[in-house]
Structures are given as structure tokens and as C-alpha cells.
Design a protein around this motif. Structure first.
Motif, short mmCIF file in Angstrom:
data_model
loop_
_atom_site.label_atom_id
_atom_site.label_comp_id
_atom_site.label_asym_id
_atom_site.label_seq_id
_atom_site.Cartn_x
_atom_site.Cartn_y
_atom_site.Cartn_z
N GLY A 137 0.94 -1.18 -0.06
CA GLY A 137 -0.01 0.08 0.03
C GLY A 137 0.91 1.30 0.04
N ALA A 138 2.14 1.19 0.41
CA ALA A 138 2.91 2.37 0.66
C ALA A 138 3.36 2.84 -0.62
N PHE A 139 3.27 1.99 -1.55
CA PHE A 139 3.90 2.48 -3.05
C PHE A 139 3.18 3.78 -3.56
N PHE A 140 1.77 3.55 -3.50
CA PHE A 140 0.93 4.50 -4.06
C PHE A 140 0.10 5.38 -2.95
N GLY A 141 0.08 4.93 -1.74
CA GLY A 141 -1.00 5.43 -0.91
C GLY A 141 -0.83 6.68 -0.43
#
Length: 584
Positions: A137-141
């Protein structure tokens, strides 16, 4: 931040235990048989483990970008204001608003759904489901929270309200709490969030709020709980593999993007709603309509012994992860990444075991391989024990499988003896290379014999070098590597020994590739992959020893070596046997 999770973990497990105990009561809203299953709970918490481990590596995205934007363009970076109680409350409401839109995107945009889907895959709804979190989730969130940085919410306050919002959402993942009247109308509650997790037609894409339901009421996504909820995803995962759970949707999107003809559709696949298909794919391979009555529970049976094994392995992994998170903030990125790789492999192995993809001994072999690889670069103690332990376990596994087949009246094939011989000589090579002094030549000789037995093993059900193109390519690669090494080999004896070894490893790899083409099945293909990885591992050894030092060479050499050996051991079994057939 990682230490906060370590402190919170016992509280999470205490509450899970209390919920489970309550579900065993006669008057429980949802009885224990429906509330919890061991394999589902282990899978959900395993995904939480991977999420926390991955979070250590991706904090540069979740925190670093936010801090950089805050420093560059913050409009009202008044720490004194944001540190007051009303400043924190305002920041929390702001965060929940941003979270609503991230959460909504996670259901209506395929790329974001690929990350968020992990949280919805469980077919149960309990407090362990709350811990089921994404690792990607951290890649785009992070982009959804940039308005807070622009507004001037300091990174420290942002981190605090993010943690509050996350912790609040833990308690709403339960079926044991019914409707709460006025509370349901204002706040995210168990009833509201049950709707969000359901696959029933009226409930799809509803109730996104993290703490407040006012966002859903404002933007038309609120739905009250009415009919009984059915949980999971419409494209059921049907797996306990936590790595696959994170990769499943990405893989599907990548395949669709590759397969569709129009370039615009190759891009649109990622940004359209989940389940959308380009016209050409919809015509060729239409997805069947979802029908609630056809939903089946994924539940591969486990014996009592297998349940105990899975449970004990899981508890051991929890301890390892807690130890990692406790020191994570003091580790370099490289060391944290190496630890994370070992933990990912171990958690993956337990998940595969619960769906009968690996035996108990194979799980132990994977864990020992992770231990040996990390201890080779001094990140864990006990290397002298860990390295030979992997091949020892592999030998016991193959012998136990052969004994089990004999006990069932199955005639043992020559393949089993050849595989055992290969592993025994590989173990001897491991020991020689670990002994004090220079035992490189004896180690090389032991591995040469092991590869010769592998050649004989791969010849059992295939002709000699059936794929001549593969033979030519592999021999050419081996010749190129040897040409690079030749002038750096100190004497003629070593030149001859290395030449013999390169020839044998090339022949082994070529035979495995030819066998894969002849048999045409997935298992043979994976054996061939193992042989290719073996060749890569040996190339790393040669380059590191004779040409130039490779950073973290010991880790990469052992990682590839054990991956190759375990692939061959698992997939080169006699025909008709499966990993879970062994009593071990």
C-alpha cells in the motif's frame, strides 16, 4: 514507530483471545465454529506480519515524501497549534477525510485494489482480520495524504493521528457486537464495517470511513447492515500463501495488460474498476458473473499434528518478527532488507504448509536456509550449525518420503537413490567449504559428484540432452565464464578442476532443461529452474573468489544455492507423490 507495534501486539492478541473465548459461549452472537478458524487466523496475522516488516523498508515513502513536501510547501507549519488538543483533533479529522478517499480508491481503481485486496480476502470477520494488512500500500497510498503536508500538519502529528486512526479500526472487526444505535450513524462501528467487508450486492463499495461515517453519508456511500453478510472477495483467493495474497491481483492485471491488443487498454486495465476487461479479453475470456450462493469456504483439512506444527511455527515467527521490529529503527536499509527476506521466506513456508504445498520438514528446511543465509553475513549466530542443517533436513525429508512410499507398498525407484546421493555429496561439499583451512578443491570435487548424480537423476525419464539449443546456449555461457576465470586461476591443477566443474554443471543444467521440454509439466520446469539457479550460484562463487569481491556475496551465494536445492528436492519427486504425502 516499530516499537509501538511491538508493545501493542500483546494487547491485540489478548483481545483476540477474549473474542474467541466469548464466541465459545452459548449466547455468543456468532458461535466459535463460525467466528474463527486456525488456518484463517494464522493467514490473516501472517499478512499483518509481512505488512509491518515491509513497512520498515517503505517508510521512505510513507514518511520521507510527506516530510519533504511539508518542508518545501507547508502553508501553516505551526507546531504549537498542531500540538494542542484541538490541533490534534483537527489533524485526525483531516487524516480520516484523506483516508476515506484512499480507501474509496482502493475499491474503485484496480491499481489501488491490488494493494487493498489483502485486507478483504478472509472469509471470516474477526479481530484477526483487522491485522490482515497490505505490504504494498505504501507504494501509491502516500499521495492521498499530501494535502495534509501542504496544509502544514507536522510529520510527528501526522504519524500520531495515523496511528490513532489505524488502532481505532481494530475493534470494529468483529461479529460479536451488534448495532449500536446513534453511534452507528456517526462513527465507523462493527455493524458499519461488516457491510464494508461483505460481498453481497447491496453492500459492495460501501462504508469507507475509518473513524467517521459522516464522509460516507456526505458522498453517498453509506449503507446500513440489513441482510447477513458474506465475507471475502468476489475473486476468491483460495490460498494461505501470504506472498501470493499480496501479488495475486497485480499478477492478474499484468497478464491482462500484456494480453490485450490496444495500447490504451494496456494502461486502462490498471485504472479502471476491479474486474473490468478490455473488449478483446471480454470477448475471448469473459469473467463469469458473481453468484452469492456459489461462494465456498476455502478450508484444506489439517490433522491435529499439522495444526500444532503450524501453530508452533507461527508463534516462533511472531517472536522473530517482534525482535526484528524492536531493532528495526537502528538497522541499515540493507540489513533490514536481508532480515525481511528471511522473515518473508519463513512466513511463506508456513502458509504453503497449511494448504499442503510443503511438508513439515520442507518448512524447517526453508527456515534453516533463511537462518544460514543471514548467519553467513553475521546477522544471526550459528552459521556452522545452520548451513549443513539445510541439506541434512533435505536428506531426511527424501528418506522419510521413500520410507512412507515403501510402507504403502509402492516400489522405490532409482530416482530416490540418485537424489539422496546428490544431497549427501552436496552436504559433504558444504562441510568441506566450512572447514578451517583451504578445502576448496575437495569441496569442488564433492559438488562435482553431486552434479553427476543430478545428471543421472534427470536422465531417468528423458533422453540425453533433448533440447540441443539449450545445450549450446548453456555450454556457451559456461565457456564464457571459464574464459573470464582462466587467467585468474593460480595453477594448472585448479584450471583443470574448474574446467571439469564448469562442464559438469553445464551438462546438468542442459539435461534438466531438455527433461523439462520432454515432460512438458510444471514440476519438470521448476526442476530446470532450480538447475539454472544452481548454475548462477556457482557463477557467483567463482566471480567472488577469483575475479572481484561481490557485496554480500555469502548471502547471495547461499540464497541461490538453497533455492536451487530445495526446488529440485521438492519437484524431482517420484511420479505420483505430493509434498504433503510424507508423514514428516
Amino acid at each position: 514507530m516499530s516499537k509501538i507495534i511491538v508493545f501493542a501486539t500483546p494487547v491485540f492478541f489478548l483481545l483476540i483471545a477474549l473474542e474467541f473465548a466469548w464466541s465459545r459461549r452459548a449466547n455468543a452472537r456468532v458461535p466459535g465454529s463460525r467466528a474463527y478458524r486456525l488456518n484463517d487466523a494464522i493467514n490473516s496475522i501472517s499478512l499483518g506480519i509481512l505488512s509491518q516488516v515491509a513497512g520498515v523498508l517503505t517508510k521512505v515513502l510513507t514518511v520521507g515524501i510527506y516530510a519533504a513536501v511539508f518542508k518545501a510547501v507547508a502553508l501553516y507549519p505551526d507546531l504549537a497549534f498542531w500540538s494542542t488538543w484541538y490541533g490534534v483533533v483537527l489533524a485526525l479529522v483531516f487524516y480520516d477525510f484523506c483516508y476515506y478517499w484512499l480507501h474509496r480508491a482502493g475499491h474503485v481503481v484496480a491499481l489501488f485494489w491490488a494493494a487493498h485486496v489483502v485486507h478483504h480476502q478472509s472469509q471470516h470477520y474477526n479481530l484477526s482480520t483487522a491485522l490482515r494488512q497490505t505490504s504494498s500500500g505504501a507504494f501509491f497510498g502516500w499521495v492521498f495524504y499530501l494535502p495534509m503536508a501542504v496544509a502544514g500538519v507536522p510529520p510527528l502529528v501526522f504519524g500520531i493521528v495515523a496511528l490513532i486512526d489505524l488502532l481505532y479500526q481494530f475493534w470494529v472487526h468483529t461479529e460479536q457486537v451488534g448495532k449500536l444505535g446513534w453511534f452507528d450513524r456517526v462513527f465507523c462501528s462493527p455493524s458499519n464495517h461488516r457491510v464494508h467487508h461483505a460481498v453481497n450486492d447491496p453492500y459492495i463499495d460501501k462504508n469507507y470511513g475509518g473513524i467517521l461515517m459522516v464522509w460516507d453519508r456526505m458522498f453517498g456511500t453509506f449503507r446500513e447492515e440489513e441482510e447477513p453478510c458474506v465475507y471475502g472477495t468476489r475473486g476468491a483467493l483460495n490460498s494461505w500463501d501470504p506472498v501470493w495474497a499480496n501479488a495475486e491481483v497485480y499478477w492478474g492485471l499484468a497478464k491482462d495488460s500484456w494480453a490485450t491488443r490496444r495500447w490504451m487498454d494496456k494502461l486502462r486495465v490498471w485504472f479502471m474498476p476491479p474486474g473490468w476487461q478490455p473488449a478483446d479479453l471480454a470477448a475471448a475470456h469473459p469473467k463469469p458473473a458473481f453468484r452469492l450462493e456459489q461462494v465456498q469456504t476455502f478450508n484444506p483439512p489439517l490433522t491435529t499434528t499439522q495444526q500444532w506444527f503450524a501453530g508452533l511455527q507461527f508463534l516462533g515467527l511472531l517472536g522473530a518478527v517482534a525482535a526484528f521490529l524492536w531493532v528495526a529503527d537502528s538497522l541499515s536499509f540493507t540489513n533490514a532488507a536481508l532480515y525481511a527476506a528471511g522473515l518473508f521466506a519463513s512466513v511463506w513456508a508456513v502458509g504453503r504448509f497449511m494448504q499442503h504445498g510443503l511438508s513439515m520438514l520442507e518448512v524447517l528446511a526453508v527456515e534453516a536456509a533463511a537462518w544460514a543465509s543471514l548467519s553467513a553475513v553475521d546477522l544471526l549466530p550459528g552459521h556452522l550449525l545452520a548451513k549443513p542443517l539445510v541439506m541434512t533436513i533435505a536428506i531426511v525429508f527424501v528418506a522419510a518420503r521413500a520410507y512412507s512410499m515403501s510402507a504403502n507398498g509402492q516400489k522405490q525407484s532409482k530416482s530416490t537413490a540418485l537424489l539422496l546421493a546428490s544431497l549427501v555429496f552436496s552436504l559433504a561439499g558444504d562441510v568441506f567449504l566450512m572447514l578451517p583451512g583451504d578445502y576448496f578443491i575437495p569441496g569442488l570435487a564433492a559438488f562435482l559428484v553431486a552434479h553427476a548424480f543430478y545428471i543421472a537423476l534427470f536422465r531417468q525419464d528423458a533422453p540425453w540432452f533433448a533440447n540441443r539449443r539449450a545445450l549450446q546456449v548453456v555450454l556457451a555461457f559456461g565457456a564464457a565464464v571459464y574464459a573470464l576465470l582462466w587467467s585468474h586461476l593460480p595453477d594448472a591443477g585448479l584450471q583443470i578442476a574448474v574446467a571439469a566443474y564448469v562442464t559438469v554443471i553445464c551438462l546438468m543444467t542442459s539435461q534438466a532443461l531438455g527433461r523439462a521440454g520432454t515432460l512438458g509439466d510444471a514440476a519438470a520446469g521448476r526442476v530446470a529452474l532450480g538447475a539454472c539457479i544452481f548454475m548462477a550460484s556457482d557463477s557467483l562463487i567463482a566471480v567472488n573468489k577469483f575475479l572481484a569481491p561481490i557485496p554480500l556475496a555469502s548471502f547471495w551465494i547461499l540464497l541461490t544455492y538453497f533455492a536451487a536445492q530445495l526446488l529440485i528436492v521438492h519437484f524431482a519427486r517420484p511420479a505420483g507423490t505430493e509434498a504433503a504425502d510424507s508423514p514428516a
